[in-house]
Write a protein that holds these residues in place. Structure first.
Motif, PDB file in Angstrom:
ATOM      1  N   LEU A  72       0.463  -1.612  -5.636  1.00 17.21           N
ATOM      2  CA  LEU A  72      -0.550  -2.284  -4.823  1.00 17.21           C
ATOM      3  C   LEU A  72      -1.553  -1.281  -4.279  1.00 17.21           C
ATOM      4  O   LEU A  72      -2.768  -1.442  -4.421  1.00 17.21           O
ATOM      5  CB  LEU A  72       0.119  -3.035  -3.672  1.00 17.21           C
ATOM      6  N   THR A  73      -1.054  -0.235  -3.668  1.00 13.39           N
ATOM      7  CA  THR A  73      -1.934   0.756  -3.050  1.00 13.39           C
ATOM      8  C   THR A  73      -2.825   1.428  -4.075  1.00 13.39           C
ATOM      9  O   THR A  73      -4.012   1.671  -3.811  1.00 13.39           O
ATOM     10  CB  THR A  73      -1.096   1.823  -2.329  1.00 13.39           C
ATOM     11  N   ALA A  74      -2.303   1.698  -5.239  1.00 12.78           N
ATOM     12  CA  ALA A  74      -3.065   2.412  -6.263  1.00 12.78           C
ATOM     13  C   ALA A  74      -4.282   1.635  -6.748  1.00 12.78           C
ATOM     14  O   ALA A  74      -5.223   2.217  -7.286  1.00 12.78           O
ATOM     15  CB  ALA A  74      -2.153   2.746  -7.441  1.00 12.78           C
ATOM     16  N   ARG A  75      -4.287   0.309  -6.551  1.00 11.32           N
ATOM     17  CA  ARG A  75      -5.404  -0.507  -7.045  1.00 11.32           C
ATOM     18  C   ARG A  75      -6.466  -0.794  -5.989  1.00 11.32           C
ATOM     19  O   ARG A  75      -7.491  -1.408  -6.283  1.00 11.32           O
ATOM     20  CB  ARG A  75      -4.859  -1.836  -7.590  1.00 11.32           C
ATOM     21  N   LEU A  76      -6.248  -0.314  -4.780  1.00 15.17           N
ATOM     22  CA  LEU A  76      -7.198  -0.589  -3.692  1.00 15.17           C
ATOM     23  C   LEU A  76      -8.290   0.477  -3.660  1.00 15.17           C
ATOM     24  O   LEU A  76      -8.427   1.238  -2.701  1.00 15.17           O
ATOM     25  CB  LEU A  76      -6.436  -0.638  -2.358  1.00 15.17           C
ATOM     26  N   LEU A  77      -9.100   0.505  -4.686  1.00 16.62           N
ATOM     27  CA  LEU A  77     -10.024   1.619  -4.892  1.00 16.62           C
ATOM     28  C   LEU A  77     -11.181   1.654  -3.903  1.00 16.62           C
ATOM     29  O   LEU A  77     -11.798   2.699  -3.704  1.00 16.62           O
ATOM     30  CB  LEU A  77     -10.582   1.563  -6.326  1.00 16.62           C
ATOM     31  N   SER A  78     -11.501   0.529  -3.261  1.00 13.49           N
ATOM     32  CA  SER A  78     -12.605   0.495  -2.303  1.00 13.49           C
ATOM     33  C   SER A  78     -12.120   0.414  -0.861  1.00 13.49           C
ATOM     34  O   SER A  78     -12.931   0.251   0.050  1.00 13.49           O
ATOM     35  CB  SER A  78     -13.523  -0.707  -2.593  1.00 13.49           C
ATOM     36  N   LEU A  79     -10.843   0.541  -0.656  1.00 16.69           N
ATOM     37  CA  LEU A  79     -10.280   0.325   0.675  1.00 16.69           C
ATOM     38  C   LEU A  79     -10.754   1.390   1.662  1.00 16.69           C
ATOM     39  O   LEU A  79     -10.643   2.592   1.414  1.00 16.69           O
ATOM     40  CB  LEU A  79      -8.755   0.339   0.608  1.00 16.69           C
ATOM     41  N   ALA A  80     -11.272   0.929   2.787  1.00 18.41           N
ATOM     42  CA  ALA A  80     -11.718   1.829   3.850  1.00 18.41           C
ATOM     43  C   ALA A  80     -10.868   1.711   5.104  1.00 18.41           C
ATOM     44  O   ALA A  80     -10.790   2.663   5.885  1.00 18.41           O
ATOM     45  CB  ALA A  80     -13.179   1.552   4.199  1.00 18.41           C
ATOM     46  N   VAL A  81     -10.235   0.558   5.315  1.00 19.32           N
ATOM     47  CA  VAL A  81      -9.391   0.338   6.491  1.00 19.32           C
ATOM     48  C   VAL A  81      -8.063  -0.258   6.046  1.00 19.32           C
ATOM     49  O   VAL A  81      -8.040  -1.298   5.386  1.00 19.32           O
ATOM     50  CB  VAL A  81     -10.069  -0.613   7.508  1.00 19.32           C
ATOM     51  N   LEU A  82      -6.970   0.403   6.419  1.00 14.82           N
ATOM     52  CA  LEU A  82      -5.630  -0.105   6.135  1.00 14.82           C
ATOM     53  C   LEU A  82      -4.866  -0.175   7.453  1.00 14.82           C
ATOM     54  O   LEU A  82      -4.652   0.844   8.121  1.00 14.82           O
ATOM     55  CB  LEU A  82      -4.895   0.801   5.152  1.00 14.82           C
ATOM     56  N   ASP A  83      -4.475  -1.391   7.822  1.00 18.61           N
ATOM     57  CA  ASP A  83      -3.759  -1.605   9.081  1.00 18.61           C
ATOM     58  C   ASP A  83      -2.384  -2.189   8.774  1.00 18.61           C
ATOM     59  O   ASP A  83      -2.265  -3.322   8.327  1.00 18.61           O
ATOM     60  CB  ASP A  83      -4.556  -2.562   9.971  1.00 18.61           C
ATOM     61  N   VAL A  84      -1.360  -1.385   8.998  1.00 25.46           N
ATOM     62  CA  VAL A  84       0.013  -1.832   8.746  1.00 25.46           C
ATOM     63  C   VAL A  84       0.863  -1.654   9.999  1.00 25.46           C
ATOM     64  O   VAL A  84       2.081  -1.530   9.917  1.00 25.46           O
ATOM     65  CB  VAL A  84       0.644  -1.079   7.557  1.00 25.46           C
ATOM     66  N   HIS A  85       0.239  -1.662  11.156  1.00 27.49           N
ATOM     67  CA  HIS A  85       0.998  -1.412  12.385  1.00 27.49           C
ATOM     68  C   HIS A  85       1.951  -2.567  12.690  1.00 27.49           C
ATOM     69  O   HIS A  85       1.764  -3.697  12.259  1.00 27.49           O
ATOM     70  CB  HIS A  85       0.053  -1.150  13.562  1.00 27.49           C
ATOM     71  N   SER A  86       3.014  -2.235  13.415  1.00 28.24           N
ATOM     72  CA  SER A  86       4.013  -3.216  13.850  1.00 28.24           C
ATOM     73  C   SER A  86       4.697  -3.913  12.681  1.00 28.24           C
ATOM     74  O   SER A  86       4.684  -5.127  12.551  1.00 28.24           O
ATOM     75  CB  SER A  86       3.371  -4.256  14.791  1.00 28.24           C
ATOM     76  N   ASN A  87       5.275  -3.088  11.801  1.00 24.57           N
ATOM     77  CA  ASN A  87       6.132  -3.584  10.725  1.00 24.57           C
ATOM     78  C   ASN A  87       7.467  -2.849  10.798  1.00 24.57           C
ATOM     79  O   ASN A  87       7.823  -2.295  11.847  1.00 24.57           O
ATOM     80  CB  ASN A  87       5.450  -3.392   9.368  1.00 24.57           C
ATOM     81  N   GLN A  88       8.186  -2.815   9.691  1.00 23.34           N
ATOM     82  CA  GLN A  88       9.478  -2.121   9.622  1.00 23.34           C
ATOM     83  C   GLN A  88       9.447  -1.028   8.559  1.00 23.34           C
ATOM     84  O   GLN A  88      10.472  -0.717   7.950  1.00 23.34           O
ATOM     85  CB  GLN A  88      10.594  -3.134   9.299  1.00 23.34           C
ATOM     86  N   LEU A  89       8.288  -0.449   8.351  1.00 22.75           N
ATOM     87  CA  LEU A  89       8.120   0.537   7.279  1.00 22.75           C
ATOM     88  C   LEU A  89       8.857   1.835   7.604  1.00 22.75           C
ATOM     89  O   LEU A  89       8.704   2.403   8.685  1.00 22.75           O
ATOM     90  CB  LEU A  89       6.635   0.833   7.075  1.00 22.75           C
ATOM     91  N   LYS A  90       9.627   2.309   6.637  1.00 24.20           N
ATOM     92  CA  LYS A  90      10.301   3.593   6.771  1.00 24.20           C
ATOM     93  C   LYS A  90       9.538   4.707   6.066  1.00 24.20           C
ATOM     94  O   LYS A  90       9.826   5.885   6.280  1.00 24.20           O
ATOM     95  CB  LYS A  90      11.734   3.495   6.232  1.00 24.20           C
ATOM     96  N   SER A  91       8.601   4.320   5.223  1.00 26.31           N
ATOM     97  CA  SER A  91       7.777   5.310   4.521  1.00 26.31           C
ATOM     98  C   SER A  91       6.496   4.635   4.056  1.00 26.31           C
ATOM     99  O   SER A  91       6.414   3.409   3.989  1.00 26.31           O
ATOM    100  CB  SER A  91       8.530   5.914   3.327  1.00 26.31           C
ATOM    101  N   LEU A  92       5.510   5.461   3.753  1.00 25.36           N
ATOM    102  CA  LEU A  92       4.270   4.992   3.141  1.00 25.36           C
ATOM    103  C   LEU A  92       4.305   5.363   1.665  1.00 25.36           C
ATOM    104  O   LEU A  92       4.909   6.375   1.286  1.00 25.36           O
ATOM    105  CB  LEU A  92       3.061   5.633   3.821  1.00 25.36           C
ATOM    106  N   PRO A  93       3.673   4.579   0.804  1.00 31.96           N
ATOM    107  CA  PRO A  93       3.717   4.884  -0.637  1.00 31.96           C
ATOM    108  C   PRO A  93       2.990   6.188  -0.963  1.00 31.96           C
ATOM    109  O   PRO A  93       1.977   6.525  -0.339  1.00 31.96           O
ATOM    110  CB  PRO A  93       3.007   3.675  -1.264  1.00 31.96           C
ATOM    111  N   ASN A  94       3.516   6.915  -1.928  1.00 34.24           N
ATOM    112  CA  ASN A  94       2.850   8.140  -2.376  1.00 34.24           C
ATOM    113  C   ASN A  94       1.466   7.855  -2.945  1.00 34.24           C
ATOM    114  O   ASN A  94       0.572   8.692  -2.874  1.00 34.24           O
ATOM    115  CB  ASN A  94       3.704   8.850  -3.432  1.00 34.24           C
ATOM    116  N   SER A  95       1.288   6.649  -3.465  1.00 36.63           N
ATOM    117  CA  SER A  95      -0.001   6.297  -4.068  1.00 36.63           C
ATOM    118  C   SER A  95      -1.110   6.141  -3.036  1.00 36.63           C
ATOM    119  O   SER A  95      -2.258   5.898  -3.397  1.00 36.63           O
ATOM    120  CB  SER A  95       0.127   5.000  -4.881  1.00 36.63           C
ATOM    121  N   ILE A  96      -0.783   6.312  -1.761  1.00 34.87           N
ATOM    122  CA  ILE A  96      -1.822   6.267  -0.741  1.00 34.87           C
ATOM    123  C   ILE A  96      -2.856   7.365  -0.973  1.00 34.87           C
ATOM    124  O   ILE A  96      -4.003   7.266  -0.546  1.00 34.87           O
ATOM    125  CB  ILE A  96      -1.208   6.383   0.677  1.00 34.87           C
TER     126      ILE A  96
END
Length: 346
Positions: A72-96
């Motif tokens: 998913l992250t690898a295809r967000l080629l125009s992304l300028a804002v990513l908001d993932v606050h208040s979840n249960q994430l233990k890591s962020l994808p390397n493709s960031i």
């Protein structure tokens, strides 16, 4: 947000809770899209019905996500804002690291134990918020690449040190590292020429001193070092002409003494300046400013004699991965021309 202020352009808003709102003109070749899936109790992400490369803002906050797919992250080629606050994430994808246009990343309020090293490839990043996680360290070379970063918020984690490369964030304006376990700050902070706010409060029994180089941060307006274990403020703080707020309550301060602190910032700065010049009887006059800086680690070169009679400082060289960065060579401060140790040894 910085991005939203700078990009008042036509967008398509896709909000699965409120329907679809379209804004734009027929003459536009591309319509950037805002996808809002916040507060939907999602445990996994559905497949978007739009072309991923046109998404400029993705809001996945306030859900129950435990991971974000690499694909998913690898295809967000125009992304300028990513908001993932208040979840249960233990890591962020390397493709960031593929998000070359990312300006704002908010991953606060998760369970992150580390940041992927690839985050340093997000060289457009201006705001990084990872407050309220479980971070014990940041990527060692993060400061060499994120040269556009203006705000770094890492409060309420378990950080013991900030990486030495932090001192290369020359566009940084706000550094918020309160409520951690910081033992010390990098000695060579003087490259943070745009830093206006430094908050290292509430590291409690861990942080016992501030580096002498803090007096070279001439853009500093506010320092909050309250509720730590600091006994002595560096005299160099007296050189900060723009400083308007100095918070040091909750520390066992000996110097400046309490009666000086009670008289306000102006008197404190005067006192510290007088100490630099050796004007206090309890502070013998130093032979030179250079000698003072040498003892405080500001000049680390091998040709500077040590006053304790041990001869010259011989730096130990150790290669680090940051030397592969094409940016590192242009980041020498004048002091580092004398100081290879700053790059090759801790």
């Amino acid at each position: 947000m910085l991005y939203e202020k700078q990009h008042q352009q036509q967008v398509m808003r896709i909000d699965q809770k409120k329907g679809i709102e379209r804004k734009g003109s027929a003459t536009e070749k591309e319509i950037l899209e805002i996808v809002d899936m916040s507060g939907m109790s999602l445990e996994s992400l559905p497949n978007p019905s739009i072309n991923m490369r046109f998404i400029c803002k993705l809001d996945l906050s306030k859900n129950n996500l435990q991971n974000i797919p690499e694909s998913l992250t690898a295809r967000l080629l125009s992304l300028a804002v990513l908001d993932v606050h208040s979840n249960q994430l233990k890591s962020l994808p390397n493709s960031i690291g593929c998000l070359s246009k990312l300006k704002i990343l908010n991953a606060s309020g998760n369970q992150l134990q580390h940041l992927p090293r690839t985050i340093e490839n997000c060289r457009s990043l201006e705001e990084l918020n990872v407050n309220f996680n479980k971070l014990t360290q940041l990527p060692e070379t993060i400061g060499f690449e994120l040269i556009n970063l203006k705000k770094l918020s890492v409060n309420s984690n378990k950080l013991v040190f900030l990486p030495l490369s932090t001192s290369h964030l020359t566009n940084l304006r706000i550094l918020d590292a309160r409520l951690n376990c910081l033992r010390s700050l990098p000695e060579d902070l003087e490259n943070l020429i745009n830093l206006e706010v430094l908050d290292v409060s509430q590291n409690f029994q861990y942080l016992a001193n501030l580096p002498y180089s803090i007096g070279l941060l001439l853009s500093l307006i506010e320092i909050d070092a309250s509720y730590n274990k600091i006994t002595t403020l560096p005299e160099s703080i007296g050189c900060l002409k723009k400083l308007q707020k100095l918070s040091v309550e909750g520390n066992p301060l000996v110097s400046p003494p309490a009666h000086i602190m009670e008289q306000g910032l102006h008197v404190v700065k005067e006192y510290l300046c007088e100490k630099i010049n050796g004007m206090h009887t309890n502070s013998p006059k130093k032979n030179s400013w250079l000698g003072k800086l040498a003892r405080c680690g500001t000049f680390n070169g091998a040709n500077i004699p040590r006053e304790d009679g041990d001869g010259y400082i011989m730096p130990n060289y150790r290669s680090i991965d940051s030397l592969a960065s094409p940016r590192y060579a242009g980041m020498f401060s004048p002091r580092r021309l004398f100081s290879p140790r700053s790059y090759f040894a801790r």
